[in-house]
Design a protein around this motif. Sequence first.
Motif, PDB file in Angstrom:
ATOM      1  N   ALA A   1      -5.442  -8.418 -12.213  1.00  0.00           N
ATOM      2  CA  ALA A   1      -5.562  -7.436 -11.144  1.00  0.00           C
ATOM      3  C   ALA A   1      -4.246  -6.677 -11.126  1.00  0.00           C
ATOM      4  O   ALA A   1      -3.169  -7.285 -11.220  1.00  0.00           O
ATOM      5  N   VAL A   2      -4.344  -5.364 -11.031  1.00  0.00           N
ATOM      6  CA  VAL A   2      -3.146  -4.525 -11.107  1.00  0.00           C
ATOM      7  C   VAL A   2      -3.184  -3.506  -9.970  1.00  0.00           C
ATOM      8  O   VAL A   2      -4.192  -2.805  -9.785  1.00  0.00           O
ATOM      9  N   GLY A   3      -2.091  -3.421  -9.218  1.00  0.00           N
ATOM     10  CA  GLY A   3      -2.069  -2.432  -8.156  1.00  0.00           C
ATOM     11  C   GLY A   3      -0.655  -2.142  -7.689  1.00  0.00           C
ATOM     12  O   GLY A   3       0.222  -3.007  -7.737  1.00  0.00           O
ATOM     13  N   GLY A   4      -0.457  -0.917  -7.228  1.00  0.00           N
ATOM     14  CA  GLY A   4       0.830  -0.507  -6.675  1.00  0.00           C
ATOM     15  C   GLY A   4       0.704  -0.247  -5.191  1.00  0.00           C
ATOM     16  O   GLY A   4      -0.338   0.187  -4.713  1.00  0.00           O
ATOM     17  N   SER A   5       1.775  -0.532  -4.448  1.00  0.00           N
ATOM     18  CA  SER A   5       1.822  -0.235  -3.019  1.00  0.00           C
ATOM     19  C   SER A   5       0.675  -0.972  -2.303  1.00  0.00           C
ATOM     20  O   SER A   5       0.534  -2.184  -2.467  1.00  0.00           O
ATOM     21  N   LEU A   6      -0.155  -0.282  -1.532  1.00  0.00           N
ATOM     22  CA  LEU A   6      -1.291  -0.949  -0.884  1.00  0.00           C
ATOM     23  C   LEU A   6      -2.147  -1.692  -1.916  1.00  0.00           C
ATOM     24  O   LEU A   6      -2.736  -2.735  -1.609  1.00  0.00           O
ATOM     25  N   GLY A   7      -2.201  -1.174  -3.141  1.00  0.00           N
ATOM     26  CA  GLY A   7      -2.951  -1.867  -4.189  1.00  0.00           C
ATOM     27  C   GLY A   7      -2.384  -3.246  -4.467  1.00  0.00           C
ATOM     28  O   GLY A   7      -3.122  -4.234  -4.595  1.00  0.00           O
ATOM     29  N   GLY A   8      -1.088  -3.340  -4.541  1.00  0.00           N
ATOM     30  CA  GLY A   8      -0.451  -4.636  -4.771  1.00  0.00           C
ATOM     31  C   GLY A   8      -0.636  -5.586  -3.593  1.00  0.00           C
ATOM     32  O   GLY A   8      -0.733  -6.809  -3.770  1.00  0.00           O
ATOM     33  N   MET A   9      -0.684  -5.019  -2.403  1.00  0.00           N
ATOM     34  CA  MET A   9      -0.880  -5.850  -1.215  1.00  0.00           C
ATOM     35  C   MET A   9      -2.261  -6.511  -1.245  1.00  0.00           C
ATOM     36  O   MET A   9      -2.419  -7.676  -0.864  1.00  0.00           O
TER      37      MET A   9
ATOM     38  N   LEU B   1      -6.652   3.043   6.987  1.00  0.00           N
ATOM     39  CA  LEU B   1      -5.954   2.401   5.869  1.00  0.00           C
ATOM     40  C   LEU B   1      -4.469   2.198   6.157  1.00  0.00           C
ATOM     41  O   LEU B   1      -3.869   1.217   5.719  1.00  0.00           O
ATOM     42  N   THR B   2      -3.860   3.115   6.912  1.00  0.00           N
ATOM     43  CA  THR B   2      -2.465   2.847   7.289  1.00  0.00           C
ATOM     44  C   THR B   2      -2.393   1.678   8.274  1.00  0.00           C
ATOM     45  O   THR B   2      -1.447   0.884   8.229  1.00  0.00           O
ATOM     46  N   ARG B   3      -3.388   1.567   9.134  1.00  0.00           N
ATOM     47  CA  ARG B   3      -3.341   0.477  10.120  1.00  0.00           C
ATOM     48  C   ARG B   3      -3.538  -0.888   9.452  1.00  0.00           C
ATOM     49  O   ARG B   3      -2.973  -1.899   9.896  1.00  0.00           O
ATOM     50  N   VAL B   4      -4.356  -0.926   8.401  1.00  0.00           N
ATOM     51  CA  VAL B   4      -4.484  -2.172   7.623  1.00  0.00           C
ATOM     52  C   VAL B   4      -3.110  -2.620   7.137  1.00  0.00           C
ATOM     53  O   VAL B   4      -2.763  -3.806   7.205  1.00  0.00           O
ATOM     54  N   MET B   5      -2.339  -1.679   6.665  1.00  0.00           N
ATOM     55  CA  MET B   5      -1.015  -2.028   6.137  1.00  0.00           C
ATOM     56  C   MET B   5      -0.095  -2.505   7.253  1.00  0.00           C
ATOM     57  O   MET B   5       0.659  -3.458   7.084  1.00  0.00           O
ATOM     58  N   ASP B   6      -0.130  -1.839   8.396  1.00  0.00           N
ATOM     59  CA  ASP B   6       0.739  -2.249   9.513  1.00  0.00           C
ATOM     60  C   ASP B   6       0.508  -3.716   9.881  1.00  0.00           C
ATOM     61  O   ASP B   6       1.455  -4.464  10.116  1.00  0.00           O
ATOM     62  N   TYR B   7      -0.764  -4.078   9.983  1.00  0.00           N
ATOM     63  CA  TYR B   7      -1.091  -5.418  10.484  1.00  0.00           C
ATOM     64  C   TYR B   7      -0.977  -6.496   9.403  1.00  0.00           C
ATOM     65  O   TYR B   7      -0.949  -7.688   9.724  1.00  0.00           O
TER      66      TYR B   7
ATOM     67  N   GLN C   1      10.496   0.052  10.146  1.00  0.00           N
ATOM     68  CA  GLN C   1      10.652   1.438   9.686  1.00  0.00           C
ATOM     69  C   GLN C   1       9.394   1.909   8.956  1.00  0.00           C
ATOM     70  O   GLN C   1       8.943   3.041   9.142  1.00  0.00           O
ATOM     71  N   ASN C   2       8.836   1.040   8.124  1.00  0.00           N
ATOM     72  CA  ASN C   2       7.578   1.392   7.459  1.00  0.00           C
ATOM     73  C   ASN C   2       6.496   1.707   8.487  1.00  0.00           C
ATOM     74  O   ASN C   2       5.760   2.692   8.370  1.00  0.00           O
ATOM     75  N   ILE C   3       6.372   0.839   9.474  1.00  0.00           N
ATOM     76  CA  ILE C   3       5.359   1.039  10.524  1.00  0.00           C
ATOM     77  C   ILE C   3       5.636   2.338  11.268  1.00  0.00           C
ATOM     78  O   ILE C   3       4.716   3.088  11.605  1.00  0.00           O
TER      79      ILE C   3
END
Lengths: 387, 387
Positions: free
Chosen positions: A156-164, A289-295, A192-194
Amino acid sequence: MATGHQPGGSVGTVVTQRVVLFTEDDPFVLESGAHLGPVEVAYETYGALNDDRSNAVIICHALTGDAHAAGLHDGARRPGWWDSIIGPGKPVDTERYHVICTNLLGGCQGTTGPASVDPATGEPYGLRFPLFTMRDLVEVQRALLAHLEIPRLLAAVGGSLGGMQILQWALDHPQEIDAATIVCASSRLTPQNIAFSAVAREAIMRDPGFAGGDYYPGRGPEVGLSIARMMAHITYLSEESMRTKFGRRFQDSDEPRFGFDVDFEVESYLNHQGAVFLDRFDANSYLYLTRVMDYFDAFADIEEIAPRLADMVSRFLVLSFDSDWRFDTTHSREIVRVLNAHRVEVSFREIASPHGHDSFLLPLPEYHDTVRGFLARAADEAGVAEA
Amino acid sequence: MATGHQPGGSVGTVVTQRVVLFTEDDPFVLESGAHLGPVEVAYETYGALNDDRSNAVIICHALTGDAHAAGLHDGARRPGWWDSIIGPGKPVDTERYHVICTNLLGGCQGTTGPASVDPATGEPYGLRFPLFTMRDLVEVQRALLAHLEIPRLLAAVGGSLGGMQILQWALDHPQEIDAATIVCASSRLTPQNIAFSAVAREAIMRDPGFAGGDYYPGRGPEVGLSIARMMAHITYLSEESMRTKFGRRFQDSDEPRFGFDVDFEVESYLNHQGAVFLDRFDANSYLYLTRVMDYFDAFADIEEIAPRLADMVSRFLVLSFDSDWRFDTTHSREIVRVLNAHRVEVSFREIASPHGHDSFLLPLPEYHDTVRGFLARAADEAGVAEA
């Protein structure tokens, strides 16, 4: 330049496929307990699945990606978003691997999301779409693999949200992925990201065109979404790459025009990025999709995941880029730290690159050679025939 | 903790004064050649001017500052914005110095700006206010000093945009300031700096409430101005200070509420900052003052300024903060490099502080002691009596 780098070719013309994986009667059950159906998933595949179905590689896309990772759509001139790394002879070698990429749940490029019609009302979901999690993103992709009768993943290969997503996937299903390749990602966002995502969402949600999320079939909060995208682009580039790309040069002349219109090249670039984004992205998807990352907080309950870390079959490659300040190397080191502490096999490398977070999309030799080697080793060990 | 740090007291109750320095018939001539009149300037003073008028210190404010730098307005509970450094016994010691602070040209706290009435039309200027430069900001302050019959400055002190004014002032009038104190400033913005300001301006100007700048007496682009302020606040704090202040804590409970409303503490902080800013700042002033910074390039024509550098009487103190990423230390080093190359006397210090760009507003002992000593030495040499 690292040695051994070969650019490789294109997978050629590709089409996006769609499949309904869940129905109203047999819905997808989210981590929250909410039910969602139908769920249709858009996906693309490149390269042939081998006879023992052992050469599948999934590509997980980042915030604004889609299923079209490589090759060309009929009549298009621009290839898929990760064509630099996927193709015959490329690190994700389509002559050896069967590559799959889906559009994420909640996305806006063919997979069910906030713009889809809610069968209960006959209207688009808007903000009535259920809030989902990183785990939900993974489970929908796993449902596609089940549909395709692919029992496990070579990589499995992913960057940024993909890696998460890949991190979550391996933690939830520690025996399903051989080579988990996590590029410039994070196990949890910093404040800061959030903050950047929060301001982007405010720009969208306070735009009068947002209308509480019920702007379909209109284009909705175009100002807010443009502002969000422009701000995000600042975080995708490094200070150094901005200096190189734009410096303090003016757009149309050697002299400033002194006014509030676009004058500096960097302004022109950002405005362009903000404008073209409107043609391909839905504001509600951006919110979800940004909220998925925040949480997301992969290691929040370490006692719960410790047994699964003990069962981990996946071998990890964790990569960061030294000029990335969106998810800088400390994010990657934190992933490595926890994996190491639980005796999971992990290779970590910080790649020198001036290009900031966007580096993961670029064909940097050291980066590509590292991914190439990591996948090839897993394929060799799994007995996948060489191309 | 550094030694010798004494917090000092308050200047007490103060009032903002106003004076018309230019009239319609005797207008201010801008660097662009445009004429502007009347020009009224709001200012405050703290501490007594001595008999030989040799103890004047000007404070130049940053982007969203005003003339109320220290003390309390009648009935107010919050002191002026730089009360930490100005007062009896403080580094800018009002028992020894006569301190002056003006609201900048183009501002919105008493000095003529875009919200002022254009005598030619009887309506507020809006975007018909002439674009001005760093030099214009300096010249208006110099006009006030002339009005006050203050022939020269013992010191000038400013952070961020404030420091940029002081740099311009010293370059244009190399014999007017003894001690030029430039804190976390820049001789010219990077493309990343410009990018943040550009997105902020887009948020303001694309807000339907902006109405091309003619929103008076309404409050105008409140969404855009809030977004601009929220984004700016991200750049004022360091990653570390955000971790300390907010971490990933939730606003109202230990658990996430999972939704798009404010949930994380950092979101609550930014929303609050965006909201309260509307009560005190005008969107058009935000446009003009950020644009001054974009176009500022102090050393652009080094051949032109070399003779003035050769005549420089000012001694410089240049300070940066190690966690400041709005104007990081490389900005300060560039100022120091050029001054050094022209044999100008300059002390440079990077202060350790976790608080990012906002550090310049905080009473950090090493920082305050350095400013205190720099000013006191200049005062001693000028024969200004000790407090």
